[in-house]
Design an enzyme around this catalytic site. Structure first.
Site, mmCIF file in Angstrom:
data_model
loop_
_atom_site.group_PDB
_atom_site.id
_atom_site.type_symbol
_atom_site.label_atom_id
_atom_site.label_comp_id
_atom_site.label_asym_id
_atom_site.label_seq_id
_atom_site.Cartn_x
_atom_site.Cartn_y
_atom_site.Cartn_z
ATOM 1 N N CYS A 94 -4.062 9.535 -3.020
ATOM 2 C CA CYS A 94 -3.383 8.543 -2.189
ATOM 3 C C CYS A 94 -2.876 9.174 -0.897
ATOM 4 O O CYS A 94 -3.000 8.591 0.188
ATOM 5 C CB CYS A 94 -2.228 7.923 -2.968
ATOM 6 S SG CYS A 94 -1.447 6.522 -2.147
ATOM 7 N N CYS A 193 3.982 4.339 -8.601
ATOM 8 C CA CYS A 193 4.281 2.984 -8.130
ATOM 9 C C CYS A 193 3.573 1.938 -8.984
ATOM 10 O O CYS A 193 4.133 0.876 -9.272
ATOM 11 C CB CYS A 193 3.896 2.840 -6.661
ATOM 12 S SG CYS A 193 2.160 3.189 -6.283
#
Length: 352
Positions: A94, A193
């Site tokens: 990410c 997340c």
């Protein structure tokens, strides 16, 4: 005036990074990446908090829609990996493909700015002799995030600032409080997340991967029990196997092709070496001969002495001084020289 784009998640770290740079005289532009489709903390409350922080600091705030990119490079990456019997590490992926790369591109193309900053705990230095940017551990070892940043290219390191790298976490909260930032007392995220927005990794994966019953077997192939999907397990797992045995058993292999979870005693979950692919050499050029280093095979593991042997096609073999428990395919192995990140990559699958 120097211009910098600060990635704002709506947390205390990125908020404080923006405040520090603003105080140092930078022209700061806040940038929030909209990552997840549907509802989730990082694309609702976090986005609102980021906008509020920018208003407090008197700086502009921009939002870039990265939901499709996040879906492809993170969600699909995770689902494919778990379905294939590995345990992917989404954070380093990410950082490179969803956060730092797109942020630098947006800053350059849309805002005429060559520098970005984030609230990561890590440090960057420039080595004149080698002409390379070096990635270093943060001063606060408990918060150090260099492990997740090993895959950043020289271009991305050259463009990045880490204002919190020389600070302790307590100093971050103190500065946030002194500036009256809304996020000063905001609790830290405790998990990925995706996990926070779905309740658990199991719940997240079950949205994408259908349950598929199969056998739990020992290393000789004897059936010991049943499972409802290899994606629910990870190497080294002991709890939640649902089988009775006279000695502790651990997951030693995930055979997605044959839909089997292989278990064994602790020695079977211990390896003397492993192969790592997709290697990125960070602070030094790729060596042509083996080097000595200290490697972390997971985020919170202690660095272990290792010989790093370069192979072809961006791969290395890691030979440990002492056998390591629970080497997990899909996770990152990152090797250091003291505080300096030498390189890292993704642990490949192996068979027991």
């Amino acid at each position: 005036m120097k211009k910098v784009v600060v990635g704002l998640s709506g947390g205390v770290d990125s908020s404080t990074a923006a405040a520090i740079l603003h105080n140092q005289g930078y022209e700061v532009i806040g940038l929030t990446l909209w990552l997840m489709k549907g509802k989730g903390q990082c694309c609702s409350e976090g986005m609102i908090d980021a906008a509020y922080i920018c208003e407090q600091l008197g700086i502009p705030h921009e939002v870039v829609d990265m939901r499709d990119v996040f879906q492809t490079h993170i969600v699909d990456y995770l689902v494919t990996g778990y379905g294939a019997g590995i345990t992917p590490l989404p954070c380093s992926q990410c950082n490179k493909t969803v956060k730092f790369g797109p942020m630098v591109q947006y800053a350059r193309e849309q805002l005429g700015c060559d520098r970005i900053a984030t609230g990561h705990y890590a440090r960057i230095s420039y080595d004149e002799a080698s002409g390379r940017y070096q990635l270093l551990r943060a001063v606060d070892r408990n918060k150090d995030q260099s492990y997740f940043l090993y895959d950043l290219s020289q271009d991305l390191l050259a463009a990045s600032l880490f204002p919190l790298g020389e600070m302790e976490k307590a100093d971050t909260r103190r500065i946030a409080t002194e500036h009256g930032l809304k996020t000063a007392d905001k609790p830290e995220s405790q998990d990925l997340c995706l996990v926070e927005s779905n309740g658990s990794m199991r719940a997240f994966l079950d949205k994408y991967i259908a349950p598929k019953k199969g056998d739990i077997v020992d290393t000789a192939g004897k059936i010991l029990g049943q499972h409802d999907g290899v994606h629910h397990y990870t190497i080294g797992q002991r709890k939640g196997l649902g089988i009775a045995a006279p000695e502790p058993l651990y997951v030693v292999e995930l055979d997605a092709v044959n839909n089997k979870v292989v278990v064994g005693d602790r020695t079977k979950a211990t390896q003397e070496e492993c192969t790592v692919s997709r290697v990125n050499w960070v602070s030094i050029p790729e060596p042509s001969t083996p080097i000595r280093a200290a490697v972390q095979i997971r985020y919170r593991s202690a660095p272990e002495p290792v010989t790093v042997i370069p192979l072809e096609n961006s791969r290395v073999r890691l030979v440990f001084d002492e056998p390591q428990f629970s080497i997990t395919p899909g996770q990152a192995a990152v090797w250091y020289d003291g505080d300096k990140v030498l390189g890292g990559g993704i642990i490949e699958q192996f068979s027991n």
